[in-house]
Design a protein around this motif. Sequence first.
Motif, mmCIF file in Angstrom:
data_model
loop_
_atom_site.group_PDB
_atom_site.id
_atom_site.type_symbol
_atom_site.label_atom_id
_atom_site.label_comp_id
_atom_site.label_asym_id
_atom_site.label_seq_id
_atom_site.Cartn_x
_atom_site.Cartn_y
_atom_site.Cartn_z
ATOM 1 N N ALA A 1 -14.201 10.826 37.177
ATOM 2 C CA ALA A 1 -13.556 10.492 36.003
ATOM 3 C C ALA A 1 -13.918 11.879 34.326
ATOM 4 C CB ALA A 1 -14.487 9.707 35.010
ATOM 5 N N LEU A 2 -15.642 12.504 35.163
ATOM 6 C CA LEU A 2 -15.888 13.204 34.327
ATOM 7 C C LEU A 2 -14.993 14.893 34.242
ATOM 8 C CD1 LEU A 2 -19.370 12.884 34.163
ATOM 9 C CD2 LEU A 2 -18.017 12.101 32.246
ATOM 10 N N HIS B 1 -5.093 11.676 25.241
ATOM 11 C CA HIS B 1 -5.694 10.901 26.638
ATOM 12 C C HIS B 1 -5.879 10.285 27.490
ATOM 13 C CE1 HIS B 1 -2.534 8.435 25.341
ATOM 14 N NE2 HIS B 1 -2.878 7.250 26.057
ATOM 15 N N ARG B 2 -7.027 10.670 28.359
ATOM 16 C CA ARG B 2 -6.330 9.956 29.636
ATOM 17 C C ARG B 2 -7.354 8.538 30.266
ATOM 18 N NH1 ARG B 2 -3.278 12.861 29.623
ATOM 19 N NH2 ARG B 2 -2.758 14.321 30.947
ATOM 20 N N VAL B 3 -6.282 7.775 30.166
ATOM 21 C CA VAL B 3 -6.944 6.584 30.496
ATOM 22 C C VAL B 3 -7.265 6.496 32.629
ATOM 23 C CG1 VAL B 3 -6.413 3.337 31.413
ATOM 24 C CG2 VAL B 3 -4.631 4.394 30.136
ATOM 25 N N LEU B 4 -8.659 6.178 32.699
ATOM 26 C CA LEU B 4 -9.674 6.552 33.431
ATOM 27 C C LEU B 4 -10.577 4.818 33.804
ATOM 28 C CD1 LEU B 4 -11.205 9.581 32.064
ATOM 29 C CD2 LEU B 4 -9.493 9.749 33.800
ATOM 30 N N PRO B 5 -10.093 3.623 35.357
ATOM 31 C CA PRO B 5 -10.111 2.939 35.155
ATOM 32 C C PRO B 5 -11.235 3.132 36.255
ATOM 33 C CG PRO B 5 -7.673 2.683 35.384
ATOM 34 C CD PRO B 5 -8.120 3.751 35.045
ATOM 35 N N ILE C 1 -9.161 11.831 23.636
ATOM 36 C CA ILE C 1 -10.310 10.947 24.424
ATOM 37 C C ILE C 1 -9.781 10.392 26.226
ATOM 38 C CG2 ILE C 1 -10.329 8.792 24.168
ATOM 39 C CD1 ILE C 1 -11.209 10.425 21.526
ATOM 40 N N GLY C 2 -10.797 10.639 26.579
ATOM 41 C CA GLY C 2 -10.882 9.385 28.053
ATOM 42 C C GLY C 2 -12.243 8.395 27.560
ATOM 43 N N VAL C 3 -10.960 6.942 28.051
ATOM 44 C CA VAL C 3 -11.163 5.783 27.938
ATOM 45 C C VAL C 3 -11.274 5.750 29.352
ATOM 46 C CG1 VAL C 3 -10.070 5.798 25.533
ATOM 47 C CG2 VAL C 3 -8.820 4.808 27.697
ATOM 48 N N LEU C 4 -12.692 4.943 29.276
ATOM 49 C CA LEU C 4 -13.013 4.512 30.946
ATOM 50 C C LEU C 4 -13.358 3.187 30.918
ATOM 51 C CD1 LEU C 4 -15.895 7.130 32.772
ATOM 52 C CD2 LEU C 4 -15.907 4.577 32.420
ATOM 53 N N GLY C 5 -13.621 2.771 31.788
ATOM 54 C CA GLY C 5 -14.130 1.512 32.270
ATOM 55 C C GLY C 5 -12.375 0.355 32.965
ATOM 56 N N ASP D 1 -20.346 2.947 40.588
ATOM 57 C CA ASP D 1 -20.076 3.590 42.008
ATOM 58 C C ASP D 1 -20.290 4.868 41.366
ATOM 59 O OD1 ASP D 1 -19.289 5.112 43.447
ATOM 60 O OD2 ASP D 1 -17.406 4.229 43.410
ATOM 61 N N GLY D 2 -21.636 5.794 41.319
ATOM 62 C CA GLY D 2 -22.207 7.296 40.576
ATOM 63 C C GLY D 2 -20.655 7.824 40.914
ATOM 64 N N THR D 3 -19.627 8.125 41.922
ATOM 65 C CA THR D 3 -19.474 8.585 42.569
ATOM 66 C C THR D 3 -17.519 8.898 41.174
ATOM 67 O OG1 THR D 3 -20.069 8.943 44.868
ATOM 68 C CG2 THR D 3 -17.226 10.004 44.613
#
Length: 253
Positions: free
Chosen positions: A76-77, A60-64, A36-40, A69-71
Amino acid sequence: MTTNPSAPRGAALVTGAGGALGRAIALRLGADGFAIGVLGRESDFLRETASLLQAQSIPHRVLPVDLRDGTSIDSALTEVESELAPLAAVVNNAAIYPATPFLDITQDEYEDVVRVNQTAYFLTAQGAARRMVDRGAGAIVNIGSITFHGGWANLASYVSTKGASVGLTRALARELGPSGIRVNGVSPGAFPTKAEEIHENPAEYNRFVIDRQSIKRRGTDAELAAVVSFLVGPDSAFLTGQTINVDGGWIME
């Protein structure tokens, strides 16, 4: 690219994973076998989601990320695929919902809602699809809202973007289906989440919801997550372009 043997179904990215519904979706998909990639937005809520995934030994990875911001979204992907596993599923769940009378909404407020609730969905789905298309498989789920189907006062910006998520779901399902990518949507009803803070009288609002539902109780986060699990799983292999209302029988169409 790293292949994680403990994630047999690949990776799933969930945006807005610090909120109640996003957290439930992340935990359910993790239990289903996805990394799981958790993004927010960076927050204690996002870290709490990560702690729960860790407690269940879910990779999992936490992705703040600022979803404006599209970049950052594309980065993150890339991180999900390099650190976890090939991207198999994406759930566009993050949303903001300022409660403002229509005549008082400023252009800045409206455009901010569009960036988070609409443009970020588009860019996340696009980035995911570019990675999935060569593999000939993948699933994208866009979280909408029953407010689109019934309208809602003081939420014109939010409701219009949730309608856009339905249109995006249908357009992408048509275009990406030949590449083996399925795109569906879920429109939650009035689940008891932090979003209800916009209502002045919680008890009165609870009665309002129950009166309109056919099922006379509030839904649970896990019940919504179960529908998302179905939509990214093999049992929905012949289902695409649909938006399912998960609302206890409030909206029927």
